[in-house]
Enzyme design. Structure first.
Site, short mmCIF file in Angstrom:
data_model
loop_
_atom_site.label_atom_id
_atom_site.label_comp_id
_atom_site.label_asym_id
_atom_site.label_seq_id
_atom_site.Cartn_x
_atom_site.Cartn_y
_atom_site.Cartn_z
N CYS A 27 0.85 -1.20 0.00
CA CYS A 27 0.00 0.00 0.00
C CYS A 27 0.89 1.25 0.00
CB CYS A 27 -0.92 0.02 1.21
SG CYS A 27 -2.36 -1.05 1.08
N ASP A 30 10.63 -6.15 -8.73
CA ASP A 30 10.91 -6.84 -7.46
C ASP A 30 12.33 -6.48 -7.00
OD1 ASP A 30 9.59 -9.65 -6.05
OD2 ASP A 30 11.65 -9.10 -5.54
N HIS A 50 -6.16 -2.49 -1.13
CA HIS A 50 -5.57 -3.52 -0.27
C HIS A 50 -6.48 -4.73 -0.19
CE1 HIS A 50 -3.08 -5.26 2.90
NE2 HIS A 50 -4.24 -5.70 3.39
N HIS A 66 -0.40 -8.43 0.81
CA HIS A 66 -1.18 -7.59 -0.11
C HIS A 66 -1.09 -8.34 -1.43
CE1 HIS A 66 -2.19 -3.34 -1.78
NE2 HIS A 66 -2.20 -4.17 -2.81
N HIS A 96 -0.47 -9.98 -4.76
CA HIS A 96 0.45 -9.56 -5.83
C HIS A 96 0.74 -10.74 -6.73
CE1 HIS A 96 2.83 -10.90 -2.36
NE2 HIS A 96 3.69 -11.39 -3.25
N HIS A 106 3.60 -12.18 -9.37
CA HIS A 106 4.96 -12.08 -9.90
C HIS A 106 4.89 -12.34 -11.40
CE1 HIS A 106 7.06 -12.69 -5.88
NE2 HIS A 106 5.86 -13.16 -5.59
P1 AMP Z 1 5.83 -13.24 -1.87
O1 AMP Z 1 6.79 -14.23 -1.28
O2 AMP Z 1 5.03 -13.79 -3.01
O3 AMP Z 1 4.96 -12.59 -0.81
O4 AMP Z 1 6.73 -12.14 -2.55
C1 AMP Z 1 7.00 -10.90 -2.03
C2 AMP Z 1 7.98 -10.26 -2.98
O5 AMP Z 1 8.02 -8.89 -2.69
C3 AMP Z 1 9.39 -10.80 -2.88
O6 AMP Z 1 9.79 -11.29 -4.16
C4 AMP Z 1 10.21 -9.58 -2.44
O7 AMP Z 1 11.48 -9.55 -3.05
C5 AMP Z 1 9.32 -8.44 -2.91
N1 AMP Z 1 9.44 -7.20 -2.17
C6 AMP Z 1 9.27 -7.02 -0.84
N2 AMP Z 1 9.40 -5.73 -0.52
C7 AMP Z 1 9.64 -5.07 -1.68
C8 AMP Z 1 9.88 -3.70 -2.02
N3 AMP Z 1 9.88 -2.73 -1.08
N4 AMP Z 1 10.12 -3.38 -3.31
C9 AMP Z 1 10.14 -4.35 -4.25
N5 AMP Z 1 9.90 -5.65 -4.01
C10 AMP Z 1 9.68 -6.01 -2.74
ZN ZN Z 2 -1.81 -3.26 1.17
#
Ligand code: AMP
Ligand code: ZN
Length: 113
Positions: free
Chosen positions: A7, A30, A46, A97, A99, A101
């Site tokens: 967020c 990422d 969110h 949140h 997401h 990939h």
């Molecule tokens: P997940 O394991 O699917 O929840 O993936 C979370 C992803 O968010 C991971 O690949 C992290 O490298 C990425 N991540 C976490 N914080 C940040 C951030 N501030 N900017 C960019 N990527 C992030």
């Molecule tokens: Zn959020």
């Protein structure tokens, strides 16, 4: 949501490398890329996980899915890509949140770990 890092990214409260943004979604690189191309696509709203989406989120997440092809084209993923959602504890979701990939620019192996 106040304590949610994604967020904060969507609200520009913390910096990120944004690849695409519109009124409903944000796509940013990422910070620990697992492939030469690795971005995360999030709704600005969110929603904690795919398991927490409600009937009213169907249109928003359908919109996000529809935008994947445009984002893939923007990133030059001409040879294909992989879209991944990690959900919950067994799915190893670390950021609560929802997401997706989007990974590409290398041959991705299967099955995942
Ligand atoms: P997940 O394991 O699917 O929840 O993936 C979370 C992803 O968010 C991971 O690949 C992290 O490298 C990425 N991540 C976490 N914080 C940040 C951030 N501030 N900017 C960019 N990527 C992030
Ligand atoms: Zn959020």
């Amino acid at each position: 949501m106040a304590d949610c890092i994604f967020c904060k990214i969507a609200n520009k409260e913390i910096p990120s490398n944004i690849a695409y943004e519109d009124e409903k979604i944000v796509c940013f690189h990422d910070m620990e890329p697992q492939a030469p191309a690795h971005v995360l696509i999030i709704p600005k709203k969110h929603i904690a996980s795919l398991d927490d989406m409600t009937e009213e989120d169907k249109e928003l997440l359908g919109y996000l899915m529809f935008k994947v092809q445009d984002i893939a084209a923007l990133l030059g993923l001409k040879n294909g890509y992989r879209l991944v959602n990690n959900c919950g504890e067994d799915g190893m979701q670390t950021v609560k949140h929802v997401h997706f990939h989007l990974l590409g620019k290398r041959k991705l192996t299967w099955p995942p770990g």
